[in-house]
Every structure is written in structure tokens, then in C-alpha cells.
Design an enzyme around this catalytic site. Structure first.
Site, PDB file in Angstrom:
ATOM      1  N   HIS A 306       0.856  -1.190   0.000  1.00 59.75           N
ATOM      2  CA  HIS A 306       0.000   0.000   0.000  1.00 59.75           C
ATOM      3  C   HIS A 306       0.883   1.228   0.000  1.00 59.75           C
ATOM      4  O   HIS A 306       1.945   1.220   0.628  1.00 59.75           O
ATOM      5  CB  HIS A 306      -0.904   0.014   1.246  1.00 59.75           C
ATOM      6  CG  HIS A 306      -2.068   0.925   1.110  1.00 59.75           C
ATOM      7  ND1 HIS A 306      -1.989   2.265   1.435  1.00 59.75           N
ATOM      8  CD2 HIS A 306      -3.315   0.715   0.652  1.00 59.75           C
ATOM      9  CE1 HIS A 306      -3.159   2.822   1.198  1.00 59.75           C
ATOM     10  NE2 HIS A 306      -3.978   1.917   0.713  1.00 59.75           N
ATOM     11  N   ASP A 364      -7.980  -5.489   0.252  1.00 58.88           N
ATOM     12  CA  ASP A 364      -8.462  -6.270  -0.894  1.00 58.88           C
ATOM     13  C   ASP A 364      -8.072  -7.734  -0.830  1.00 58.88           C
ATOM     14  O   ASP A 364      -8.564  -8.539  -1.607  1.00 58.88           O
ATOM     15  CB  ASP A 364      -7.939  -5.649  -2.194  1.00 58.88           C
ATOM     16  CG  ASP A 364      -8.526  -4.285  -2.414  1.00 58.88           C
ATOM     17  OD1 ASP A 364      -9.726  -4.134  -2.128  1.00 58.88           O
ATOM     18  OD2 ASP A 364      -7.804  -3.374  -2.833  1.00 58.88           O
TER      19      ASP A 364
HETATM   20  N1  CMC Z   1       4.014  -7.588  -4.879  1.00 51.88           N
HETATM   21  C1  CMC Z   1       5.366  -7.592  -5.052  1.00 51.88           C
HETATM   22  N2  CMC Z   1       6.161  -6.501  -4.938  1.00 51.88           N
HETATM   23  C2  CMC Z   1       5.553  -5.342  -4.619  1.00 51.88           C
HETATM   24  C3  CMC Z   1       4.163  -5.252  -4.427  1.00 51.88           C
HETATM   25  C4  CMC Z   1       3.398  -6.435  -4.553  1.00 51.88           C
HETATM   26  N3  CMC Z   1       2.060  -6.399  -4.363  1.00 51.88           N
HETATM   27  N4  CMC Z   1       3.825  -3.977  -4.123  1.00 51.88           N
HETATM   28  C5  CMC Z   1       4.969  -3.280  -4.131  1.00 51.88           C
HETATM   29  N5  CMC Z   1       6.011  -4.111  -4.445  1.00 51.88           N
HETATM   30  C6  CMC Z   1       7.426  -3.723  -4.506  1.00 51.88           C
HETATM   31  C7  CMC Z   1       7.719  -2.939  -5.783  1.00 51.88           C
HETATM   32  O1  CMC Z   1       8.128  -3.799  -6.820  1.00 51.88           O
HETATM   33  C8  CMC Z   1       8.800  -1.987  -5.331  1.00 51.88           C
HETATM   34  O2  CMC Z   1      10.004  -2.711  -5.316  1.00 51.88           O
HETATM   35  P1  CMC Z   1      11.394  -1.944  -5.612  1.00 51.88           P
HETATM   36  O3  CMC Z   1      11.557  -0.934  -4.513  1.00 51.88           O
HETATM   37  O4  CMC Z   1      12.425  -3.036  -5.558  1.00 51.88           O
HETATM   38  O5  CMC Z   1      11.245  -1.330  -6.974  1.00 51.88           O
HETATM   39  C9  CMC Z   1       8.431  -1.682  -3.873  1.00 51.88           C
HETATM   40  O6  CMC Z   1       7.669  -2.825  -3.419  1.00 51.88           O
HETATM   41  C10 CMC Z   1       7.599  -0.413  -3.690  1.00 51.88           C
HETATM   42  O7  CMC Z   1       6.465  -0.506  -4.566  1.00 51.88           O
HETATM   43  P2  CMC Z   1       5.834   0.744  -5.348  1.00 51.88           P
HETATM   44  O8  CMC Z   1       5.094   0.241  -6.532  1.00 51.88           O
HETATM   45  O9  CMC Z   1       6.884   1.775  -5.546  1.00 51.88           O
HETATM   46  O10 CMC Z   1       4.842   1.273  -4.251  1.00 51.88           O
HETATM   47  P3  CMC Z   1       3.615   2.217  -4.522  1.00 51.88           P
HETATM   48  O11 CMC Z   1       3.369   2.926  -3.242  1.00 51.88           O
HETATM   49  O12 CMC Z   1       3.833   3.040  -5.741  1.00 51.88           O
HETATM   50  O13 CMC Z   1       2.421   1.199  -4.854  1.00 51.88           O
HETATM   51  C11 CMC Z   1       0.590  -0.269  -4.646  1.00 51.88           C
HETATM   52  C12 CMC Z   1       1.452   0.798  -3.958  1.00 51.88           C
HETATM   53  C13 CMC Z   1      -0.645  -0.545  -3.768  1.00 51.88           C
HETATM   54  C14 CMC Z   1       0.093   0.245  -5.998  1.00 51.88           C
HETATM   55  C15 CMC Z   1       1.430  -1.555  -4.828  1.00 51.88           C
HETATM   56  O14 CMC Z   1       1.850  -2.054  -3.570  1.00 51.88           O
HETATM   57  C16 CMC Z   1       0.690  -2.635  -5.604  1.00 51.88           C
HETATM   58  O15 CMC Z   1       0.698  -2.628  -6.839  1.00 51.88           O
HETATM   59  N6  CMC Z   1      -0.008  -3.598  -4.878  1.00 51.88           N
HETATM   60  C17 CMC Z   1      -0.823  -4.573  -5.526  1.00 51.88           C
HETATM   61  C18 CMC Z   1      -2.163  -3.952  -5.898  1.00 51.88           C
HETATM   62  C19 CMC Z   1      -3.058  -3.761  -4.698  1.00 51.88           C
HETATM   63  O16 CMC Z   1      -3.222  -4.658  -3.882  1.00 51.88           O
HETATM   64  N7  CMC Z   1      -3.690  -2.588  -4.623  1.00 51.88           N
HETATM   65  C20 CMC Z   1      -4.679  -2.290  -3.606  1.00 51.88           C
HETATM   66  C21 CMC Z   1      -4.285  -1.156  -2.738  1.00 51.88           C
HETATM   67  S1  CMC Z   1      -5.395  -1.092  -1.297  1.00 51.88           S
HETATM   68  C22 CMC Z   1      -6.914  -0.599  -1.934  1.00 51.88           C
HETATM   69  C23 CMC Z   1      -6.967   0.828  -2.292  1.00 51.88           C
HETATM   70  O17 CMC Z   1      -6.700   1.680  -1.421  1.00 51.88           O
HETATM   71  O18 CMC Z   1      -7.298   1.121  -3.450  1.00 51.88           O
END
Ligand code: CMC
Length: 429
Positions: A306, A364
Site C-alpha cells: 500500500h 483487498d
Molecule cells: N508484490 C510484489 N512486490 C511489490 C508489491 C506487490 N504487491 N507492491 C509493491 N512491491 C514492490 C515494488 O516492486 C517496489 O520494489 P522496488 O523498490 O524493488 O522497486 C516496492 O515494493 C515499492 O512498490 P511501489 O510500486 O513503488 O509502491 P507504490 O506505493 O507506488 O504502490 C501499490 C502501492 C498498492 C500500488 C502496490 O503495492 C501494488 O501494486 N499492490 C498490488 C495492488 C493492490 O493490492 N492494490 C490495492 C491497494 S489497497 C486498496 C486501495 O486503497 O485502493
């Protein structure tokens, strides 16, 4: 930084910027005059360090896993209150008294029917349309059906539009579902509470009597409370940005729903369930964990991670409990998806990749299993999220409209395209 101001050195100039302090949470540096003083913008793609507004509605402490609506912990609201009480709280800022609650419930209930012409509007969609496509279209279409509540400068019209959307969203979501399964629309029944009414509109058919299961209704109501608001997330910021131009409330909420649909946001519950189905059994988990950790593989564990929570999402804890309650009530003893989810969570929480990156289950992760057990197809999950989040969007939109300092939202950019060049007529290229 010193006292209530901070100083920035740019090109030998010192710029003073005020530090603003909220009631809890991080303070902010007011950069509003930075461009005028330095000719420079700040750069923050994805808004990881930028507060876009001042708000009194929802507070999140992502490190501690805390979520408060108007100061009240989500756990207490989910345990003791109902969804319409949460709606009142988000909109009005205080919990209602018994008579205020009765009046609010009555007003919402009186707005549950949609214009009959909307049923014909639905006929224009393909039967296999995704319910979120139908939701985005029909929410936007409300501005064509209810133009007597589109003048945003009139507080009464703003209130009527808000009540209409909170009340009609379950009707629209149920219609979107009924339309895709080819069953007749079920009209709302105002003797039922908000969530029981929604379950009936989804699952009753004219051919037989339908009895609402109070355990499922209470569980779904709690799921609605958990989803009601989440401060300045992508869809809420979309609603605020759309509203900042003076767009009508139905158009703004349709914009929020469109944003919510994405798999990184509200679409994640659907994606999480599909992922659990794809994993299929506990033996396959290590393969998927390895894929999630592989930098060259785009696969992510859906329902994990998140932007704000760097701890267990407090909503996920309540959700997990609700999942067990629903499965028990329905007599589902062995759900292979739940087995996969529990084991996946256990492995991920002990794996150094997920620990170091602070990736915990989010809301989720468990909601899909629960909604599926209740009988909702995966394609409806995000529509249910939109239904519940509508009140949060409206509360945030209303707060923005009522803020006298509100201006149109207009981010700037770091331009990296071609500099000035001469046009070359087509024959000379
Ligand atoms: N599985 C594997 N690796 C992950 C995941 C995951 N679900 N989420 C983040 N990472 C890794 C990512 O690859 C990155 O690694 P590195 O630093 O080596 O490049 C690191 O963790 C940070 O991730 P980010 O994408 O920079 O983080 P963000 O804050 O931009 O993204 C997120 C947050 C929710 C979009 C992301 O964690 C994700 O895609 N999760 C899966 C989708 C999900 O479950 N979304 C629902 C969010 S809760 C409901 C809502 O509020 O809408």
C-alpha cells in the site's frame, strides 16, 4: 528549518516557507509562493511527499496501521456502528444523535428509487459489459436525469445531490449486476435497512420469496464501513480535481469511479481473487512468491502493499475476521481459496523481500473471498467498493466546495520535450 518556518537555498537566494501543523500527523511546508519567489516548481511524481489539500475528514498513520474517520478508529465504527451512521459522520463531522440518525436514514431511504427512464438507459449497454463500465456510465448519466441538483453554488442542491447519490448507488450497482445476468431489476424496498435492501435488489427474483440473511447483511454493512473513505487516494483526488473546475457532483463522482476501477486501486479486490484462483493450491505458492520477487517479472501479489500503510492495513484485520464469520454462516468449512490466502499471507509475512519492503496484506486481500462466498461475481467487487466509497468522495468534494480558499487544481510539470523549433512543411520532411 526553524520554528514555524523553513528555509530553502536556491541559486544563492534564501526563501522562507511557513510550516503548517495539523492536529495529528506530519506537518507540511507551504510552497505556495515558491514559483513566484524562485521561478522553480517542486517535482513529486505520484505525490509521495505532497499534501494536496487541508482536510478534517480522515486520518491515516501508515506506519502504525491507524485509520480514523473524523477522529474515530475504524475498528470501533466497524464494531459498533452501521454504514449510514458512518455516512452521517463523514458528511457532518459528528456522530448523529438517535433522532438525527433516524432522520438521516429516512431521507436516504426516500431517495433509493432511480428515475424510471434510467432502466431504459441501461438497455443501451451490452449484456456482457463490465459492471464498472455500467456504473461509470450510469453515475455520469445521473446529471442528465437530476439536473435540479447540479448547481454547486446552491447548498440545498449540493445536499440533495449527495443524498441522491448515497441512496441510489446501491440501486445502480444492483441494476448493473441484474443486467449482466439477464434478470429483471428489483425495486428497492424501503422497509429494509440500506445494506439488506441492496442484498435483496441483487439476489431476489420475482419468482420466489427472498429472505435477507442478517449475518451476511451485517458483514456487508461492515465491509461498506471499511471502504467508506481513505483520505486523498487516487479516486478521491480525482473527484477533488474534477470538482475544482466547478463540474457537477454526479460528473465528479463518475470520474472518481472511473479512477477506482484500475487494478492498482479499487480493481485490486477482483485481481486478488483472480490471483488466488490462478494459484489454485498451497503447493503452487512458492512459484508465485518467486514471480512476485523477480524484478524482470511484472507479476505482483495482488492485495499486498500500500502506498500509505507500511504496516498491516487495519481494514484487512477486520476484513479477515468478517471473512471467517461469513464462511461459518454459510457452512463453508473448507474453502481452497481461503487456504491459499492464509498460507500466502503466512509465507509473505515471513519472507525478507516482503518484510524489508513493508508489504502487508491490504483490505483487498480478503474482501474478494468474502464477497464471492456471498454470491457476488468477481466483476461486481469494484462496483461494491464504488458504492461504499461514494460517501467519502462526496464528503471530500463537499469539504472542497465549502472551502473559501478553493481554486481550480492545476499541477505543473517538468517539461522534457523538444525545445522551440520551426515548422517544416510536409513536402520538405
Ligand atoms: N508484490 C510484489 N512486490 C511489490 C508489491 C506487490 N504487491 N507492491 C509493491 N512491491 C514492490 C515494488 O516492486 C517496489 O520494489 P522496488 O523498490 O524493488 O522497486 C516496492 O515494493 C515499492 O512498490 P511501489 O510500486 O513503488 O509502491 P507504490 O506505493 O507506488 O504502490 C501499490 C502501492 C498498492 C500500488 C502496490 O503495492 C501494488 O501494486 N499492490 C498490488 C495492488 C493492490 O493490492 N492494490 C490495492 C491497494 S489497497 C486498496 C486501495 O486503497 O485502493
Amino acid at each position: 528549518m526553524s520554528g514555524t518556518t523553513s528555509q530553502l537555498q536556491v541559486d544563492g537566494k534564501t526563501v522562507d516557507m511557513a510550516i503548517k501543523t495539523g492536529s495529528i500527523g506530519p506537518s507540511v511546508i507551504d510552497i505556495g509562493k515558491l514559483y513566484a519567489q524562485t521561478g522553480m516548481f517542486t517535482y513529486d511524481p505520484g505525490f509521495t511527499s505532497t499534501a494536496s489539500c487541508e482536510s478534517q475528514i480522515t486520518y491515516i498513520d501508515g506506519d502504525e496501521g491507524v485509520l480514523l474517520y473524523r477522529g474515530y478508529p475504524i475498528e470501533q465504527l466497524a464494531e459498533h456502528g452501521d454504514f449510514l451512521e458512518t455516512c452521517y459522520l463523514l458528511l457532518e463531522g459528528e456522530l448523529p444523535t438517535a433522532s438525527q440518525k433516524a432522520d438521516f436514514d429516512y431521507r436516504v431511504t426516500r431517495h433509493t428509487m432511480v428515475h424510471e427512464q434510467m432502466a431504459r438507459f441501461f438497455q443501451g449497454f451490452r449484456r456482457d459489459a463490465h459492471p464498472m463500465a455500467v456504473m461509470v456510465g450510469s453515475i455520469g448519466a445521473m446529471s442528465a436525469f437530476y439536473h435540479d441538483s447540479t448547481d454547486i453554488s446552491d447548498p440545498h442542491q449540493r445536499m440533495v445531490a449527495s443524498m441522491r447519490m448515497i441512496a441510489k448507488m446501491p440501486t445502480l450497482a444492483a441494476m448493473a449486476y441484474k443486467y449482466t445476468v439477464g434478470q429483471p431489476f428489483v425495486y428497492p424496498l424501503n422497509s429494509l435497512d440500506y445494506t439488506s435492501n441492496f442484498l435483496r435488489m441483487c439476489f431476489a427474483v420475482p419468482a420466489e420469496e427472498y429472505k435477507v440473511n442478517p449475518v451476511l447483511s451485517r458483514a456487508l454493512d461492515r465491509i461498506f464501513i471499511l471502504h467508506a473513505d481513505h483520505e486523498q487516494n487516487a479516486s478521491t483526488s480525482t473527484v477533488r480535481l474534477a470538482g475544482s473546475s466547478g463540474a457537477n457532483p454526479f460528473a465528479c463522482i463518475a470520474a472518481g469511479a472511473a479512477c477506482l476501477w484500475g487494478p492498482a486501486h479499487g480493481g485490486a479486490n477482483e485481481a486478488a481473487l483472480k490471483m488466488l484462483e490462478e494459484i489454485g493450491s498451497v503447493e503452487n505458492i512458492p512459484k508465485y512468491i518467486a514471480k512476485a520477487k523477480d524484478k524482470n517479472d511484472p507479476f505482483r501479489l495482488m492485495g499486498f502493499g500500500h502506498r500509505v500503510y507500511k504496516n498491516y492495513d487495519p481494514r484487512a484485520k477486520i476484513m479477515q475476521k468478517t471473512t471467517h464469520e461469513v464462511l461459518n454462516e454459510l457452512g463453508i468449512k473448507d474453502d481452497p481459496l481461503l487456504d491459499v490466502a492464509i498460507e500466502l499471507e503466512r509465507i509473505a509475512l515471513s519472507d525478507s523481500y516482503f518484510i524489508e519492503k513493508k508489504l502487508y496484506p491490504n483490505i483487498d486481500f480478503y474482501s474478494g473471498i468474502t464477497l464471492k462466498a456471498m454470491g457476488f461475481p468477481t466483476s461486481m467487487f469494484t462496483a461494491l467498493f464504488a458504492l461504499a466509497r461514494t460517501v467519502g468522495w462526496i464528503a471530500q468534494w463537499k469539504e472542497m466546495i465549502e472551502d473559501p480558499s478553493q481554486r481550480i487544481g492545476r499541477p505543473r510539470q517538468l517539461y522534457t520535450g523538444a525545445p522551440l523549433r520551426e515548422y517544416n512543411p510536409i513536402g520538405r520532411r
